[in-house]
Design an enzyme around this catalytic site. Structure first.
Site, PDB file in Angstrom:
ATOM      1  N   ASP A   1       0.843  -1.344   0.068  1.00 54.61           N
ATOM      2  CA  ASP A   1      -0.171   0.039   0.069  1.00 54.61           C
ATOM      3  C   ASP A   1       0.880   1.214  -0.164  1.00 54.61           C
ATOM      4  OD1 ASP A   1      -2.366  -1.691   0.251  1.00 54.61           O
ATOM      5  OD2 ASP A   1      -1.811  -1.908   2.523  1.00 54.61           O
TER       6      ASP A   1
ATOM      7  N   LYS B   1       2.604   2.113  -5.296  1.00 55.06           N
ATOM      8  CA  LYS B   1       3.371   1.675  -6.366  1.00 55.06           C
ATOM      9  C   LYS B   1       2.629   1.667  -7.578  1.00 55.06           C
ATOM     10  CE  LYS B   1       3.653  -2.372  -4.564  1.00 55.06           C
ATOM     11  NZ  LYS B   1       3.179  -2.179  -2.910  1.00 55.06           N
TER      12      LYS B   1
ATOM     13  N   GLY C   1      -4.090  -4.421  -4.837  1.00 59.49           N
ATOM     14  CA  GLY C   1      -4.997  -3.335  -5.554  1.00 59.49           C
ATOM     15  C   GLY C   1      -4.030  -2.252  -5.717  1.00 59.49           C
ATOM     16  N   HIS C   2      -4.014  -1.667  -7.221  1.00 56.34           N
ATOM     17  CA  HIS C   2      -2.992  -0.428  -7.447  1.00 56.34           C
ATOM     18  C   HIS C   2      -4.023   0.398  -7.545  1.00 56.34           C
ATOM     19  CE1 HIS C   2       0.859  -2.705  -7.931  1.00 56.34           C
ATOM     20  NE2 HIS C   2       0.486  -2.508  -6.734  1.00 56.34           N
TER      21      HIS C   2
ATOM     22  N   GLN D   1       2.284  -5.811  -3.144  1.00 57.43           N
ATOM     23  CA  GLN D   1       2.451  -5.747  -1.741  1.00 57.43           C
ATOM     24  C   GLN D   1       3.846  -5.328  -1.421  1.00 57.43           C
ATOM     25  OE1 GLN D   1       1.564  -9.225  -3.103  1.00 57.43           O
ATOM     26  NE2 GLN D   1      -0.449  -9.113  -2.582  1.00 57.43           N
TER      27      GLN D   1
END
Length: 431
Positions: A13, A16, A40-41, A225
């Site tokens: 988180d 990235k 999730g990005h 991650q």
């Protein structure tokens, strides 16, 4: 030509997705090399938010080829929905913008069922899994019971492999975990259709990447991650089920290590963590709540609130070593604006001893107390700042401390969620 790996330096988180999106301007290909739809990005372009779980963040750039590598575990229905959503918004206009490794492993409904039932049985000892079936899918990969994309797109091979695997899974679900067995016909027919739709994207991506490397293309490798969630280097067992460190960019993409030129670590200006596990600098006070609210600290995949705390330089030094970082990106510096005093954790105290490096024992880490240095904060809003010299003096001092403690030069500073809110110091694609 330059091949760059981007990894998280904390517990994920770190932002990235935005950083990958930013550096993709110089890239020809973007490769996702590990994890699944438990990551999730979040990207914000022209005020529009895009959340990606499997497809690389470079997909918003039409000139870029996106690859999902063999190290990723894929839920076909999630992947297809993501493709449909992107196409509905004008992205992925060309079918050859996306390729999926034929050796990537597939997540099935029994993986998700096992994941959820196990977590339920753990009670207070929950790991904090997303329940997406990621861990059980990686287990099957290692146990040589997995079903890969190349089998998913071949009806005969899919049927054969599912007939071999499903009875054992159902026995485990029903007799050990107390769940309901899966219907072979329902699973087979559903995944048969998924395979037909995904077949056009599936290929040997290792060969494709090798060809592009030989042609001196710029390639960006996108991790999911963070380092402290790595199954080997993280706070085990409160980790994800894959290797999140830079070395896995090679293994999870099917290329050799000599192809990597730069490794960029992404570090949030403070620290967050989702799920269970030790978190020495966690703040359960008004400052912690302020960071959570101002930073929008809610999981892109699950919506769960993230635990927030001061910047942990012990965790950062661990990431520098584990990844061999050559550059550092600091995100969400703007979230700290308005705090009169900041703290950074420089060491841990454990039963009278002081550690500057992260202990590998989670039991020791849970008892560690952070040793803080206090620093002066700043009141100024950072919106619109484009040069390092235009930042408030206290903000520059804070960044200098991060650079000094990590021993890694800064590459970029992010001061907001949008694509254009950044201060570029060194472009890793310019050598």
């Amino acid at each position: 030509m330059s091949n760059v790996v981007i990894v998280g330096t904390q517990w994920g988180d770190e932002g990235k997705g935005k950083i990958v999106d930013f550096f993709t301007e110089k890239a020809d290909l973007v490769v996702r090399f590990q994890g699944g739809n438990n990551a999730g990005h979040t990207l914000v372009v022209a005020g529009q938010k895009t959340i990606l779980h499997l497809i690389p963040s470079g997909v918003l750039h039409p000139q870029v080829t996106c690859i999902i590598g063999n190290g990723v575990v894929i839920d076909p229905q999630v992947c297809l929905q993501e493709i449909r959503d992107l196409k509905s918004r004008g992205y992925l206009k060309k079918e050859d913008q996306l390729f999926i490794s034929e050796n990537a492993h597939v997540i099935f409904p029994y993986h998700r069922e096992i994941d959820l039932l196990r977590e339920e049985r753990r009670g207070k000892s929950k790991i904090g899994t997303t329940g997406r079936g990621i861990g059980p899918a990686y287990e099957d990969k290692v146990a040589r019971m997995g079903i890969r994309m190349q089998e998913l797109v071949s009806p005969e091979r899919l049927k054969k492999r599912l007939e071999e695997v499903l009875p054992e899974k159902n026995l485990y679900i029903e007799k050990i975990l107390g769940g309901r067995p899966q219907s072979f016909q329902e699973v087979f027919e559903s995944y048969l259709q998924d395979g037909k739709e995904l077949k056009k994207y599936v290929t040997n991506t290792s060969i494709l990447l090798d060809q592009e490397i030989r042609q001196k293309k710029n390639i960006l490798f996108e991790g999911a991650q963070g380092t402290s969630l790595d199954v080997d280097s993280g706070t085990y067992p409160f980790v994800t089920s894959s290797n999140t460190v830079a070395a896995n960019a090679c293994v999870g993409s099917g290329i050799g290590p000599k192809s990597i030129d730069e490794v960029i670590g992404v570090c949030k200006a403070y620290t967050t963590r989702v799920g269970g596990g030790p978190f020495p600098t966690e703040l359960q006070d008004e400052v912690g709540k302020r960071l959570q609210e101002k930073g929008g600290e809610f999981g892109a995949t699950t919506g769960r609130p993230r635990r927030c705390g001061w910047l942990d330089l012990v965790v950062l030094r661990h990431a520098v070593r584990a990844n061999g970082l050559t550059g550092l990106v600091v995100t969400k510096l703007d979230v700290l604006s308005g705090l009169k005093t900041l703290k950074v954790c420089v060491a841990y105290k454990y039963r009278g001893e002081f550690f500057r490096e992260m202990p590998s024992s989670v039991e020791i880490l849970q008892e560690c107390e952070p040793v803080y240095d206090e620093m002066k904060g700043w009141e100024e809003n950072l919106e619109g700042v484009k040069r390092l010299s235009d930042l408030p003096k206290a903000a520059r001092t804070y960044l200098e401390r991060i650079e000094k403690e990590s021993g890694v030069p800064l590459s970029l500073i992010s001061i907001g969620p949008s694509r254009d809110q950044y201060i570029l110091i060194k472009d890793p694609f310019t050598r």
